[in-house]
Motif scaffolding. Sequence first.
Motif, PDB file in Angstrom:
ATOM      1  N   SER A  69    -117.235 -32.557 -47.701  1.00 57.08           N
ATOM      2  CA  SER A  69    -118.666 -33.155 -47.209  1.00 57.08           C
ATOM      3  C   SER A  69    -119.190 -34.058 -49.046  1.00 57.08           C
ATOM      4  O   SER A  69    -120.614 -33.553 -49.522  1.00 57.08           O
ATOM      5  N   SER A  70    -118.162 -34.036 -50.100  1.00 59.14           N
ATOM      6  CA  SER A  70    -118.629 -34.946 -51.566  1.00 59.14           C
ATOM      7  C   SER A  70    -118.830 -36.332 -51.070  1.00 59.14           C
ATOM      8  O   SER A  70    -119.348 -36.703 -52.516  1.00 59.14           O
ATOM      9  N   LEU A  71    -118.441 -37.451 -50.812  1.00 49.76           N
ATOM     10  CA  LEU A  71    -118.519 -38.535 -50.807  1.00 49.76           C
ATOM     11  C   LEU A  71    -119.508 -38.861 -49.839  1.00 49.76           C
ATOM     12  O   LEU A  71    -119.530 -38.851 -49.004  1.00 49.76           O
ATOM     13  N   GLY A  72    -120.509 -40.319 -50.541  1.00 48.14           N
ATOM     14  CA  GLY A  72    -120.800 -40.867 -49.453  1.00 48.14           C
ATOM     15  C   GLY A  72    -121.259 -42.260 -50.112  1.00 48.14           C
ATOM     16  O   GLY A  72    -120.288 -43.245 -50.823  1.00 48.14           O
ATOM     17  N   ILE A  73    -121.989 -43.296 -49.369  1.00 46.18           N
ATOM     18  CA  ILE A  73    -122.145 -44.542 -49.702  1.00 46.18           C
ATOM     19  C   ILE A  73    -123.451 -43.953 -50.400  1.00 46.18           C
ATOM     20  O   ILE A  73    -124.560 -44.857 -49.692  1.00 46.18           O
ATOM     21  N   PHE A  74    -123.875 -45.544 -51.612  1.00 44.18           N
ATOM     22  CA  PHE A  74    -125.257 -44.927 -51.784  1.00 44.18           C
ATOM     23  C   PHE A  74    -125.650 -46.761 -52.061  1.00 44.18           C
ATOM     24  O   PHE A  74    -124.496 -48.108 -52.232  1.00 44.18           O
ATOM     25  N   ASN A  75    -126.369 -46.750 -52.305  1.00 44.09           N
ATOM     26  CA  ASN A  75    -126.981 -48.328 -52.766  1.00 44.09           C
ATOM     27  C   ASN A  75    -127.273 -48.280 -51.508  1.00 44.09           C
ATOM     28  O   ASN A  75    -126.785 -47.947 -50.411  1.00 44.09           O
ATOM     29  N   ARG A  76    -127.522 -50.546 -50.968  1.00 45.12           N
ATOM     30  CA  ARG A  76    -127.266 -50.918 -49.495  1.00 45.12           C
ATOM     31  C   ARG A  76    -126.621 -52.332 -49.680  1.00 45.12           C
ATOM     32  O   ARG A  76    -126.705 -52.692 -51.338  1.00 45.12           O
TER      33      ARG A  76
ATOM     34  N   ASP B 182    -125.439 -55.818 -50.102  1.00 49.25           N
ATOM     35  CA  ASP B 182    -123.839 -55.999 -50.902  1.00 49.25           C
ATOM     36  C   ASP B 182    -123.620 -54.926 -52.690  1.00 49.25           C
ATOM     37  O   ASP B 182    -122.799 -55.305 -53.636  1.00 49.25           O
ATOM     38  N   HIS B 183    -125.242 -54.255 -52.382  1.00 56.16           N
ATOM     39  CA  HIS B 183    -124.682 -52.811 -53.893  1.00 56.16           C
ATOM     40  C   HIS B 183    -124.298 -51.730 -53.509  1.00 56.16           C
ATOM     41  O   HIS B 183    -124.072 -50.723 -54.098  1.00 56.16           O
TER      42      HIS B 183
ATOM     43  N   GLN C 188    -122.070 -48.568 -52.702  1.00 54.44           N
ATOM     44  CA  GLN C 188    -121.182 -48.190 -53.639  1.00 54.44           C
ATOM     45  C   GLN C 188    -120.638 -46.900 -52.756  1.00 54.44           C
ATOM     46  O   GLN C 188    -121.543 -46.264 -52.968  1.00 54.44           O
TER      47      GLN C 188
ATOM     48  N   LEU D 225    -119.935 -39.747 -55.383  1.00 52.66           N
ATOM     49  CA  LEU D 225    -120.153 -39.007 -55.752  1.00 52.66           C
ATOM     50  C   LEU D 225    -121.270 -37.931 -56.027  1.00 52.66           C
ATOM     51  O   LEU D 225    -122.288 -39.349 -57.306  1.00 52.66           O
ATOM     52  N   ILE D 226    -122.060 -37.322 -56.125  1.00 50.68           N
ATOM     53  CA  ILE D 226    -123.739 -36.389 -56.782  1.00 50.68           C
ATOM     54  C   ILE D 226    -122.987 -36.784 -58.041  1.00 50.68           C
ATOM     55  O   ILE D 226    -121.844 -36.546 -58.429  1.00 50.68           O
ATOM     56  N   PRO D 227    -123.510 -37.224 -58.686  1.00 47.74           N
ATOM     57  CA  PRO D 227    -123.312 -37.413 -60.407  1.00 47.74           C
ATOM     58  C   PRO D 227    -123.193 -35.776 -61.260  1.00 47.74           C
ATOM     59  O   PRO D 227    -123.712 -34.689 -60.672  1.00 47.74           O
TER      60      PRO D 227
ATOM     61  N   ARG E  73    -120.349 -34.204 -59.824  1.00 42.35           N
ATOM     62  CA  ARG E  73    -119.223 -33.829 -59.250  1.00 42.35           C
ATOM     63  C   ARG E  73    -117.911 -34.092 -59.083  1.00 42.35           C
ATOM     64  O   ARG E  73    -117.849 -35.856 -58.951  1.00 42.35           O
TER      65      ARG E  73
END
Lengths: 176, 503
Positions: free
Chosen positions: B179-186, B188-189, B191, B194-196, B198
């Motif tokens: 579970s290290s990846l995520g989609i951040f912001n919202r 068309d931004h 992105q 990872l958690i900075p 990591r």
Amino acid sequence: MGYFSKELTKIIEGYIGRFETKRSSILPILHAIQDEKDWIRDEDVLALESEFNLPAVDVREVLTFYTMYRTSPVKPYRIEICNSISCWLRGADKTIETLENHMARWKQKTGNEPPFEVHAVACLGMCGHAPVAFVNKDRHLNVTPELALKLVEQYTSKNLAKVESKQETQNVEGGH
Amino acid sequence: MTNTENTLNAEKTQNLVNLTIDGKPVSVPHGTSVIEAAKKIGSKIPHFCWHPGLSVAGVCRLCMVKIEGNPKLQIGCNTQVTEGMKVETKHQEAKEAQKWALEFHLVNHPLDCPTCDQAGECKLQDYYMQVGRYDSQVNEEKVLKPKALDVGTELILDTERCILCSRCVRFEDQVSKTSSLGIFNRGDHSQIGLIPGRRIEHNYSYNLVDICPVGAFTARDFRFKCRVWFLEKTKTTCPGCSTGCSVSVFGNKMEREYYRLKPEVDHEVNGHWMCDYGRKMYKHCNASARQSVPQKNGTPVDWNRITNELVQELTKARNKKVALVLTPQYTNEEYALVLSSIKQILGTTPTVFIWRPETENPTEFDGVLFRGDHNANTKGLERALSQANIQAEIIRGNIEPLKNANPDLTIVLGPEIEMAYGNIENTLQSLSKLSNVVYFGVTLSDTTKQFSLTVPTKVFVEKNGTYLNYNSMPRKLIANAPVFSQIMGLDDMFAAALQRIEQ
Ligand code: SF4
Ligand code: SF4
Ligand code: FES
Ligand code: FES
């Protein structure tokens, strides 16, 4: 000793137990942190993971999705001006523009960041008195450009309670 | 359990549903999605986010199909088949929807395919050629995002090329469970990130490169080394450990150079994945990593003389003490042939030793695929020996038992993947102290100059044959043309030697 204050820890624990899945508690928990600490730091996110087992990626996804979570240090005065339809019709944009110019001039004249920030926000539910604004938690009605400048003067000349001055590094992008 | 496995299980127990896709009748188990059913009859529905080894996300909106009686188009990946359903995958409306879906995927995507490492095997490129609009109408400025991020030992991430299909996020959640990846912001931004601070460091990270349909995740090991259209693949078995995953080895025919391995779908062994350790299994196959010509006491010998030399060594040793040292990295067929021909030539059975890594943990298993026995054919060697009624002693690092047998001739089938043995130099040194050594293997070590005969061997991708994996399941090897065109395999050499003797 936990990372968060005793009160905050209690609030967080309360939210975690309240919903069917743990993830569902992220939204109110972040609000609680912001209420107590003004803005949300990377360390807060990591602490939610290490102390409450909320995956940091999940928290960060929520945190960066919503623009009303603050991820950088706040200035002493936060001016929120409604620019939804009624306020917009009654010149909210002019008020915002005036304040932004005022900020720029302040910076130019003193070489310092002004002690306030300006945000356009959505309807505050007092459309009858448009344009409406909040300065921190105080409500102000019919905020014309002139009134806005007067408010800034009044607030910034007050003797402030000690505010957080430590500039912390942060790398969460605040959305847009 | 993945969807496909679900469907496979369902196939056994449940009734079939009949429907037509593009006019063709098809019967599939209850619970199958339209996209899987279409695949069965060869109708390919464009898709980004759906992957047979992951859960359904339904976020890319590319897999639109027309279903009779349905006022709106449906996504094929998240619509289950029903009895009598009539699906059209090439309907004008569906094509129109796909065209616009692609257009939106491209709004912020860099249009510099010539400098992108994914070009040639990029789904975005492929689908655009298939159903794109060609004349873009986009005037908006592109949102710029971080590129060439160092996110792991094996991985480089270009967040600008990402189309936010979330396959990688689901892989990290469901397969590697990191579970290290995520989609951040919202908007068309949005992105991928990872958690900075990591990184993605686990033994399955290279699979992210495979499942990413575009050039967002690329492999540090492969990027910008070779254009994919120069590569041809050989479907075979990974020799990295006793699991024996089905893989393809990709090589450039003209350069005779191998560049990478990718997993092949195999529900009985590796599903859709393979491990990062296995991805290294092309390195030892390339010319620069292996010995190319046979040597006799340190001087090169021509390949067409090698059978003679071998026969000479063996016949000299008749009625003397002969030791045979085997490593668990050869094929069943090679073991059988070597054991029987040596016995035939000598008239007696040699004393057999099994040379295994000095330190290993062969019963270890990581719970996904990778096993602690880093030898592909431990089981095959055991079986070959028991079939030949031979008791073999195991040696590791220390070759004392072999020395004590005091052999007049020692034949060694050295490891192909030396990495699995840590450092074999010490063992080679001790072997060189024996009186007369014939060594087969890939090693580049200078110590082999001291052996009577050193013969380069073929590597797994140049062999036909089988391994037995940890579960005694036969795993097939398919030969590609050898890197050194003149090289002889053990099979050729020993068969020729036998013939020579019989004459
Ligand atoms: S990085 Fe690749 S796999 Fe991950 S969401 Fe983006 S396009 Fe999909
Ligand atoms: S698990 Fe073993 S056989 Fe599978 S890819 Fe990894 S090393 Fe190769
Ligand atoms: S529109 Fe401004 S308060 Fe409602
Ligand atoms: S493949 Fe169906 S929505 Fe992406």
